[in-house]
Design a protein around this motif. Sequence first.
Motif, mmCIF file in Angstrom:
data_model
loop_
_atom_site.group_PDB
_atom_site.id
_atom_site.type_symbol
_atom_site.label_atom_id
_atom_site.label_comp_id
_atom_site.label_asym_id
_atom_site.label_seq_id
_atom_site.Cartn_x
_atom_site.Cartn_y
_atom_site.Cartn_z
ATOM 1 N N THR A 142 0.827 -1.191 0.000
ATOM 2 C CA THR A 142 0.000 0.000 0.000
ATOM 3 C C THR A 142 0.867 1.249 0.000
ATOM 4 O O THR A 142 1.971 1.256 0.556
ATOM 5 C CB THR A 142 -0.936 0.028 1.229
ATOM 6 N N GLU A 143 0.336 2.285 -0.636
ATOM 7 C CA GLU A 143 1.010 3.582 -0.580
ATOM 8 C C GLU A 143 0.482 4.421 0.575
ATOM 9 O O GLU A 143 1.057 5.477 0.879
ATOM 10 C CB GLU A 143 0.814 4.324 -1.907
ATOM 11 N N ASP A 144 -0.595 3.969 1.188
ATOM 12 C CA ASP A 144 -1.147 4.625 2.362
ATOM 13 C C ASP A 144 -0.567 3.932 3.590
ATOM 14 O O ASP A 144 -1.014 2.850 3.993
ATOM 15 C CB ASP A 144 -2.671 4.534 2.370
ATOM 16 N N CYS A 145 0.431 4.550 4.170
ATOM 17 C CA CYS A 145 1.176 3.898 5.250
ATOM 18 C C CYS A 145 0.410 3.865 6.569
ATOM 19 O O CYS A 145 0.939 3.331 7.563
ATOM 20 C CB CYS A 145 2.516 4.589 5.439
ATOM 21 N N ALA A 163 6.381 6.522 1.890
ATOM 22 C CA ALA A 163 5.861 6.488 0.522
ATOM 23 C C ALA A 163 5.163 5.182 0.204
ATOM 24 O O ALA A 163 4.275 5.145 -0.666
ATOM 25 C CB ALA A 163 6.997 6.704 -0.469
ATOM 26 N N ALA A 164 5.536 4.096 0.875
ATOM 27 C CA ALA A 164 4.925 2.798 0.612
ATOM 28 C C ALA A 164 5.237 1.852 1.763
ATOM 29 O O ALA A 164 6.262 1.984 2.445
ATOM 30 C CB ALA A 164 5.428 2.214 -0.698
#
Length: 287
Positions: A142-145, A163-164
Amino acid sequence: MSFGQGAPGWGQQGAPDWGALAVEAERKRRRKRMFVIGGSALATLAVGTVVALAIVQQDGGSDGQAGGDSGGQTADTSTDATASPTADPSFEETRLPPLPKPREFIADADKDLAPFTADEFYAGETMTVEGREYTKTGTDATEDCTEGVSAELGAVLTEHGCAALLRATFTGSGAAVTVGVAQFPSEDDAVAANAAYTRNLLPLTAGDSPEFCQRGGCRTTTNQVGRYAYFTIAGNSDGTPDSGDGTVAQQAARDGNDHAFSRIILRGETQASASASALVEERRNNS
């Protein structure tokens, strides 16, 4: 003084024979002159011989060099002694550029350009650490940490520019472990995020992964290298809480930590090797 009869230069009456005396005197003068001339010639010849020998010695026996038969060992010696020094051949110095270091790639976003995906990072079906083998049972990216971590840890990761986030779960020997790796814009960001760590990474139970760490009693780790921070959470694969020292869950958490580190380093090595090959090829093409 008197001479007996028949002495040169005297007549029969005892009177001097002036003509004979004159002839004898002339003959003596000629002998003396020839002696002087001969001596001078010998002296000149001696001087000339010395000069000639000196010249030959200075010239190094040119006959021996030219013919190769008359000088023998002496000719060879004089050749070595008098040969003009020959300069060593000069070549343009060739230097390869310094080889890139793996750590440079995992610390610098401008160099660390390889895809950061779960399939690439967690390649293979197993995780093996010092002979202990675990089976990969699920992955996530995911890019939403803020996803896949606690709210507190999500806030820390976001604050420092995560960022990931990649996760994978491995099972083996009665334990399950989820390994999470977060990528940051710089090494300083990763260092700061690791320093501010608060619990915790959430277990990935998707796919074939068991339900673990749902009742507490889990083991966690956190670490950082380059521009990456990485975390683990491990527990008993049957869902029971873990406690004590030297347990399989504790070992699984440590093994997951080592696996994440080795995969990050491998990422740097792979990119450094590719960069070095490109530099060598460029140098070959330009030479």
